[in-house]
Design a protein around this motif. Structure first.
Motif, PDB file in Angstrom:
ATOM      1  N   THR A  47       0.831  -1.204   0.000  1.00 22.74           N
ATOM      2  CA  THR A  47       0.000   0.000   0.000  1.00 22.74           C
ATOM      3  C   THR A  47       0.867   1.256   0.000  1.00 22.74           C
ATOM      4  O   THR A  47       1.057   1.881  -1.019  1.00 22.74           O
ATOM      5  CB  THR A  47      -0.953  -0.018   1.206  1.00 22.74           C
ATOM      6  N   GLU A  99      -2.348   6.551   6.669  1.00 24.27           N
ATOM      7  CA  GLU A  99      -2.746   5.189   7.041  1.00 24.27           C
ATOM      8  C   GLU A  99      -4.258   5.098   7.227  1.00 24.27           C
ATOM      9  O   GLU A  99      -4.890   4.123   6.801  1.00 24.27           O
ATOM     10  CB  GLU A  99      -2.025   4.765   8.318  1.00 24.27           C
ATOM     11  N   ARG A 103      -6.905   2.870   4.922  1.00 23.02           N
ATOM     12  CA  ARG A 103      -7.866   1.927   5.514  1.00 23.02           C
ATOM     13  C   ARG A 103      -9.296   2.273   5.086  1.00 23.02           C
ATOM     14  O   ARG A 103     -10.102   1.385   4.791  1.00 23.02           O
ATOM     15  CB  ARG A 103      -7.738   1.949   7.034  1.00 23.02           C
ATOM     16  N   LEU A 137     -14.121   5.783  10.269  1.00 22.75           N
ATOM     17  CA  LEU A 137     -12.913   6.153   9.529  1.00 22.75           C
ATOM     18  C   LEU A 137     -13.109   7.461   8.765  1.00 22.75           C
ATOM     19  O   LEU A 137     -12.177   8.265   8.654  1.00 22.75           O
ATOM     20  CB  LEU A 137     -12.536   5.029   8.566  1.00 22.75           C
ATOM     21  N   PRO A 385      -1.912  -5.545   9.994  1.00 23.11           N
ATOM     22  CA  PRO A 385      -2.833  -4.475  10.400  1.00 23.11           C
ATOM     23  C   PRO A 385      -4.131  -5.078  10.915  1.00 23.11           C
ATOM     24  O   PRO A 385      -4.511  -6.192  10.546  1.00 23.11           O
ATOM     25  CB  PRO A 385      -3.057  -3.701   9.093  1.00 23.11           C
ATOM     26  N   PHE A 388     -10.809  -5.497   9.480  1.00 20.68           N
ATOM     27  CA  PHE A 388     -12.062  -4.801   9.718  1.00 20.68           C
ATOM     28  C   PHE A 388     -12.917  -5.630  10.668  1.00 20.68           C
ATOM     29  O   PHE A 388     -12.849  -6.861  10.686  1.00 20.68           O
ATOM     30  CB  PHE A 388     -12.809  -4.570   8.402  1.00 20.68           C
TER      31      PHE A 388
END
Length: 402
Positions: A47, A99, A103, A137, A385, A388
């Protein structure tokens, strides 16, 4: 800290491009509309920092420095004004805002392209759980967004409030995921900023203020969250009685040609069989359905090419968990046809693309990997990471559903 060079270019229409987006079909890119620009990350590769297509440099300056650094922000401003500049260096380590944006973009990608499949054993993501995390988010990424983006975050929150009470119960259980508390606090703050109120939001505020911490209660996530999808493939088929099979095969399941939720994402979800009925020929198409269906009498269609000829549309009707349709083909009785079948939604279909089977399989592998990570215990030293919340719920339901 490691750095890399980054090309900044200006198109004739004034658009400034910061790096180039990754090549590949649309479902291999995570995209985020932000103030004055569009940001793009590769889904299948590392990413890092996104590629940017900036159409309003003045508006984008509110966040450019916080994502790419001050030197890059200044270089973009110089390129936009026509001033020659050297290629700036980008920090390889994304900032906190970068970041969070990555996401958020990946979450929107999952809402659109997650390859739910009964045939492949890839569980669906609970839309209300994913929607609330996207709302959180979005609130976290306020600096990136213009007014329309902020409104979208509020709409996500209002649309998916059904998952809030289960999330509160999950937080109070014996083993809540580490990111859940932060998501709920962001939701609370977003609701407060937007002036939203309601019983569920008041219960959230009370739970956060009391903050008694986890209990010893273990929860069954598959029961906690209402499942919107029950996989049960229909028995039987359209099969033409007294007909002789002359050919059968699998079609192309191009995800770009219909909206999400209409068709099982497996490559072999599309199948066809050609029959001989005396001197005639008939083609029957079956497609494993997913959870959604068109409204207003609109149906999916099969696009059929016989021996490389022009396309023929075969309307498909939903029958339980299968889309099915048939058509008589004008083929000489002595011929074994070469048949290609694709699936589309008329009015939505952008047309056939290139052969993206390998990319689709890579996305399926990514989903399987992410569900595997989501099923594993997480602690502060996790190598991956945080998944979700909807992925954790889906991973918990895999054994029950599949």
């Amino acid at each position: 800290m490691p750095v890399r060079r980054c090309a900044i270019t200006r198109a004739e229409d004034g658009t400034v491009r910061l790096a180039e987006p990754s090549a590949g079909p649309a479902f291999t890119r995570a995209v985020l509309d932000v103030a004055g620009a569009v940001l793009t990350w590769p889904v299948l590769g590392p990413t890092g920092l996104p590629a940017a297509e900036i159409h309003d440099v003045g508006q984008a300056q509110q966040w450019l420095w916080a994502v790419y650094g001050e030197r890059t922000a200044a270089a973009v401003d110089a390129v936009a004004s026509g001033t020659p500049t050297t290629e700036p260096t980008l920090l390889e380590q994304p900032t906190a805002l970068a970041e969070a944006a990555a996401r958020l973009a990946l979450g929107h990608w999952a809402a659109r392209w997650w390859p739910t499949s009964y045939l492949d054993g890839t569980a669906a993501l609970e839309p209300d759980v994913l929607g609330l995390e996207l709302a959180a988010l979005t609130h976290e990424c306020q600096q990136l967004l213009d007014e329309s983006g902020e409104v979208e975050g509020v709409e996500l929150l209002e649309e998916h409030l059904a998952a809030l009470d289960p999330l509160i119960r999950w937080r109070q259980s014996a083993a809540p995921p580490r990111q859940l508390d932060r998501v709920l606090r962001l939701i609370d703050d977003a609701a407060d900023n937007a002036g939203l109120d309601g019983e569920a939001l008041r219960r959230l505020r009370s739970a956060l203020e009391q903050d008694h911490g986890p209990t010893a209660t273990l929860l069954d996530l598959a029961e906690l969250f209402v499942r919107r999808q029950e996989f049960a493939l229909a028995a039987g088929s359209l099969r033409t009685a007294t007909a002789r099979v002359i050919a059968r095969g699998s079609g192309t399941n191009d995800w770009c040609r219909y909206p999400p939720g209409f068709v099982d994402a497996a490559e072999e979800a599309v199948s066809w069989t050609a029959y001989a009925l005396g001197a005639g020929r008939r083609l029957e198409v079956e497609v494993v359905a997913d959870i959604a269906a068109p409204v207003g009498g609109v149906h999916l269609a099969a696009e059929v090419h016989v021996d490389g000829g022009p396309p023929n549309r075969v309307p498909l009707a939903r029958r339980d968990d299968v889309w099915a349709g048939r058509a008589d083909l004008d083929i000489p009785a002595s011929t074994t046809p070469s048949i290609e079948v694709g699936i589309l939604l008329p009015g939505f279909d952008p047309g056939p693309g290139t052969d993206d089977r390998a990319a689709r399989e890579a996305v399926r592998a990514l989903a399987r990997h992410r569900l595997g990570v989501a099923a594993a215990p997480h602690d502060g030293q996790a190598a991956h990471p945080d998944p979700f919340l909807a992925e954790i719920v889906a991973a918990a339901a895999v054994e029950e559903d599949f």
